[in-house]
Design a protein around this motif. Structure first.
Motif, mmCIF file in Angstrom:
data_model
loop_
_atom_site.group_PDB
_atom_site.id
_atom_site.type_symbol
_atom_site.label_atom_id
_atom_site.label_comp_id
_atom_site.label_asym_id
_atom_site.label_seq_id
_atom_site.Cartn_x
_atom_site.Cartn_y
_atom_site.Cartn_z
ATOM 1 N N GLY A 29 1.326 11.309 -10.537
ATOM 2 C CA GLY A 29 -0.129 11.448 -10.567
ATOM 3 C C GLY A 29 -0.703 11.039 -11.917
ATOM 4 O O GLY A 29 0.008 11.007 -12.928
ATOM 5 N N THR A 30 -1.992 10.750 -11.923
ATOM 6 C CA THR A 30 -2.674 10.324 -13.155
ATOM 7 C C THR A 30 -2.538 11.374 -14.260
ATOM 8 O O THR A 30 -2.247 11.046 -15.411
ATOM 9 N N SER A 31 -2.725 12.652 -13.891
ATOM 10 C CA SER A 31 -2.716 13.679 -14.942
ATOM 11 C C SER A 31 -1.344 13.780 -15.604
ATOM 12 O O SER A 31 -1.238 14.128 -16.777
ATOM 13 N N THR A 66 2.666 5.062 -7.829
ATOM 14 C CA THR A 66 2.058 5.429 -9.104
ATOM 15 C C THR A 66 0.539 5.438 -9.049
ATOM 16 O O THR A 66 -0.071 4.594 -8.413
ATOM 17 N N SER A 67 -0.036 6.386 -9.725
ATOM 18 C CA SER A 67 -1.471 6.366 -9.993
ATOM 19 C C SER A 67 -1.621 5.862 -11.422
ATOM 20 O O SER A 67 -0.675 5.333 -11.986
ATOM 21 N N GLY A 68 -2.774 6.042 -11.984
ATOM 22 C CA GLY A 68 -2.951 5.717 -13.403
ATOM 23 C C GLY A 68 -3.644 4.399 -13.675
ATOM 24 O O GLY A 68 -3.963 4.106 -14.832
ATOM 25 N N ALA A 69 -3.878 3.573 -12.630
ATOM 26 C CA ALA A 69 -4.523 2.275 -12.878
ATOM 27 C C ALA A 69 -5.959 2.475 -13.361
ATOM 28 O O ALA A 69 -6.402 1.822 -14.312
ATOM 29 N N ILE A 70 -6.652 3.380 -12.720
ATOM 30 C CA ILE A 70 -8.063 3.578 -13.080
ATOM 31 C C ILE A 70 -8.160 4.149 -14.496
ATOM 32 O O ILE A 70 -8.954 3.667 -15.319
ATOM 33 N N ALA A 71 -7.299 5.121 -14.785
ATOM 34 C CA ALA A 71 -7.309 5.712 -16.128
ATOM 35 C C ALA A 71 -6.984 4.647 -17.176
ATOM 36 O O ALA A 71 -7.644 4.561 -18.223
ATOM 37 N N VAL A 150 4.533 1.118 -6.094
ATOM 38 C CA VAL A 150 3.426 0.985 -5.140
ATOM 39 C C VAL A 150 2.186 1.680 -5.689
ATOM 40 O O VAL A 150 2.273 2.748 -6.281
ATOM 41 N N ASN A 151 1.049 1.052 -5.482
ATOM 42 C CA ASN A 151 -0.227 1.739 -5.724
ATOM 43 C C ASN A 151 -1.154 1.324 -4.599
ATOM 44 O O ASN A 151 -0.894 0.346 -3.881
ATOM 45 N N GLU A 152 -2.217 2.059 -4.444
ATOM 46 C CA GLU A 152 -3.214 1.609 -3.467
ATOM 47 C C GLU A 152 -3.883 0.359 -4.033
ATOM 48 O O GLU A 152 -4.091 0.239 -5.239
ATOM 49 N N ASN A 153 -4.195 -0.585 -3.165
ATOM 50 C CA ASN A 153 -4.925 -1.771 -3.611
ATOM 51 C C ASN A 153 -6.393 -1.368 -3.761
ATOM 52 O O ASN A 153 -7.215 -1.621 -2.898
ATOM 53 N N ASP A 154 -6.671 -0.735 -4.899
ATOM 54 C CA ASP A 154 -7.985 -0.109 -5.089
ATOM 55 C C ASP A 154 -9.143 -1.105 -5.032
ATOM 56 O O ASP A 154 -10.256 -0.748 -4.697
ATOM 57 N N VAL A 155 -8.833 -2.372 -5.368
ATOM 58 C CA VAL A 155 -9.897 -3.378 -5.407
ATOM 59 C C VAL A 155 -10.491 -3.624 -4.016
ATOM 60 O O VAL A 155 -11.670 -3.922 -3.878
ATOM 61 N N PHE A 166 -11.136 7.389 -0.888
ATOM 62 C CA PHE A 166 -10.776 6.331 -1.821
ATOM 63 C C PHE A 166 -9.762 6.840 -2.835
ATOM 64 O O PHE A 166 -9.919 7.923 -3.383
ATOM 65 N N GLY A 167 -8.755 6.038 -3.079
ATOM 66 C CA GLY A 167 -7.818 6.335 -4.153
ATOM 67 C C GLY A 167 -7.057 7.626 -3.954
ATOM 68 O O GLY A 167 -7.001 8.463 -4.844
ATOM 69 N N ASP A 168 -6.503 7.803 -2.804
ATOM 70 C CA ASP A 168 -5.725 9.017 -2.584
ATOM 71 C C ASP A 168 -4.250 8.650 -2.479
ATOM 72 O O ASP A 168 -3.748 8.334 -1.423
ATOM 73 N N ASN A 169 -3.592 8.681 -3.635
ATOM 74 C CA ASN A 169 -2.194 8.270 -3.650
ATOM 75 C C ASN A 169 -1.251 9.325 -3.088
ATOM 76 O O ASN A 169 -0.090 9.028 -2.833
HETATM 77 N N1 GLU Z 1 -4.975 4.448 -7.183
HETATM 78 C C1 GLU Z 1 -5.549 5.215 -8.237
HETATM 79 C C2 GLU Z 1 -5.083 4.700 -9.585
HETATM 80 O O1 GLU Z 1 -4.068 4.089 -9.691
HETATM 81 C C3 GLU Z 1 -5.171 6.678 -8.214
HETATM 82 C C4 GLU Z 1 -5.428 7.409 -6.951
HETATM 83 C C5 GLU Z 1 -4.852 8.817 -6.952
HETATM 84 O O2 GLU Z 1 -4.485 9.313 -8.002
HETATM 85 O O3 GLU Z 1 -4.748 9.407 -5.888
HETATM 86 O O4 GLU Z 1 -5.710 4.932 -10.582
#
Ligand code: GLU
Length: 388
Positions: A29-31, A66-71, A150-155, A166-169
């Motif tokens: 997760g991002t955190s 993985t998350s963290g792309a937005i951060a 893998v990440n969600e294709n947020d774009v 949106f963005g629920d990894n």
């Molecule tokens: N896909 C988002 C990102 O990489 C995160 C979504 C999530 O944490 O659930 O930043």
């Protein structure tokens, strides 16, 4: 003993006995990846990568979600946390995804491990062909011993699919576990697991070590436990657990900052909250049906039909249907519930919602006369049923 009960008992026994796992999905997760700061924390990521690398070297199969792309993108662009609208998040994800992958690439190369990237959306996986293509690619990467990240294709991700956001990894990681038929899904975050109260506010909050079946109490607890930076908090983790456990995968929510947590979980150590699978391994088509992305409607069936389906492995007939919801056609996937609103599973329907409204509660022999056509006595044939 009824066959279905026997199967479940065996599963749980297997899970309790030799708790070592071969094929795993690990979600960061991002955190966790930012260590609570506004940017990716290199030291934390290096540590997680080293743990995955060790498992990989032992011959285990690991896919990372993985998350963290937005951060990462927000940090690169120097943007404040004030702007949180989806189009801007998509821009940040586009910038940050690159930086995120660069970080993984560098760190895994220290262990001589090749990484691959897969950006998936729920819409891609809702389509059976998309699901199969993604599955084939991920399985081929495992065979080649590359670690797929893998990440969600947020774009391109959209919110429009019902029940997802949106963005629920968390849910994405359960879908990846479902895709590759993983034994274990680890959701690593900045909280120790599921608590009976919010541990940040209540010092007496107690960790729930094991969940055999997700019920309303568990959902209630999830609503009160929350993590700081993550997208979905505990609620999306419980949704993910529903899918994972229905697909035959054990899922664990644990604190990713625990020393050596990945190896310890892979060895079956009890850390965090473990959700036990509620079904055995299912064939791929049934797992896809259960992932819920293609579900078009709902059937509510009476208790006699519920027993016929679950215990006698029979097909669903019109006589047992109380009502249908949603606009669905013949050939669509529908969820099946009992009258107490318990989810039983899903299946491919031979009749549209409109036809079912006419034939529900009647004997199969009357279908032709009522509709003017007859696709057979089964509204859902047992071969097209995926029960949980
Ligand atoms: N896909 C988002 C990102 O990489 C995160 C979504 C999530 O944490 O659930 O930043």
């Amino acid at each position: 003993m009824e066959p279905i009960i026997e199967k479940k008992a065996m599963n749980i026994a297997r899970d309790k006995g030799k708790r070592t796992y071969r094929r795993m999905v690990v979600k960061f997760g991002t955190s966790l990846l930012t260590a609570g700061s506004p940017r990716l924390n290199q030291e934390t990521i290096a540590n997680l990568v080293a743990q995955v690398a060790r498992l990989h070297t032992q011959g285990r199969e690991v896919v990372i979600v993985t998350s963290g792309a937005i951060a990462a993108g927000r940090d690169k662009l120097g943007a404040t946390r004030k702007r949180r609208d989806i189009p801007f998040k998509q821009v940040m994800a586009s910038v940050g995804q690159n930086h995120l992958m660069y970080t993984y690439e560098q760190l895994f190369s220290r262990h001589n491990i090749t990484v691959a990237q897969a950006l998936l959306t729920k819409t891609d996986l809702a389509d059976r062909a998309g699901y199969l293509n993604a599955r084939n690619t991920l399985l081929a990467l495992l065979e080649l011993r590359a670690i797929c990240i893998v990440n969600e294709n947020d774009v391109v991700a959209i919110e429009e699919i019902e029940g997802t956001r949106f963005g629920d990894n968390d849910n994405l990681s359960a879908m990846v576990a479902n895709l590759i038929d993983a034994d274990l899904l680890m959701i690593l975050t900045d909280i120790g697991g599921l608590y009976n109260a919010d541990p940040h506010r209540n010092p007496d909050a107690r960790l729930i070590p094991e969940v055999k079946r997700i019920n309303r109490d568990i959902e209630q607890m999830a609503a009160t436990t929350n993590s700081s930076l993550g997208t979905g908090g505990m609620a999306t983790k419980i949704e993910a657990a529903r899918l994972a456990t229905a697909s035959g995968t054990t899922m664990v929510i644990a604190d990713g900052r625990e020393p050596d947590v990945i190896a310890r979980l892979a060895a079956g150590e009890a850390i965090g909250t473990r959700f036990l699978p509620i079904t055995g391994k299912l064939e791929s088509r049934k797992r896809w049906m259960l992932c819920g992305l293609s579900t078009m409607g709902k059937l509510v069936i009476d208790s006699g039909a519920a027993i016929a389906l679950k215990k006698q492995k029979r097909s669903l007939l019109a006589a047992g249907i109380k009502h249908s919801e949603g606009m669905f056609d013949r050939g669509d996937i529908v969820d099946i519930y009992d009258t107490e609103d318990n989810y039983l599973g899903c299946g491919i329907t031979n009749y549209s919602g409109h036809s079912i409204d006419i034939i529900k509660g009647t004997r199969s022999g009357k279908i032709g006369a009522l509709l003017g056509f007859d696709y057979g006595p089964e509204v859902v044939h047992r071969n097209n049923l995926a029960l949980v």
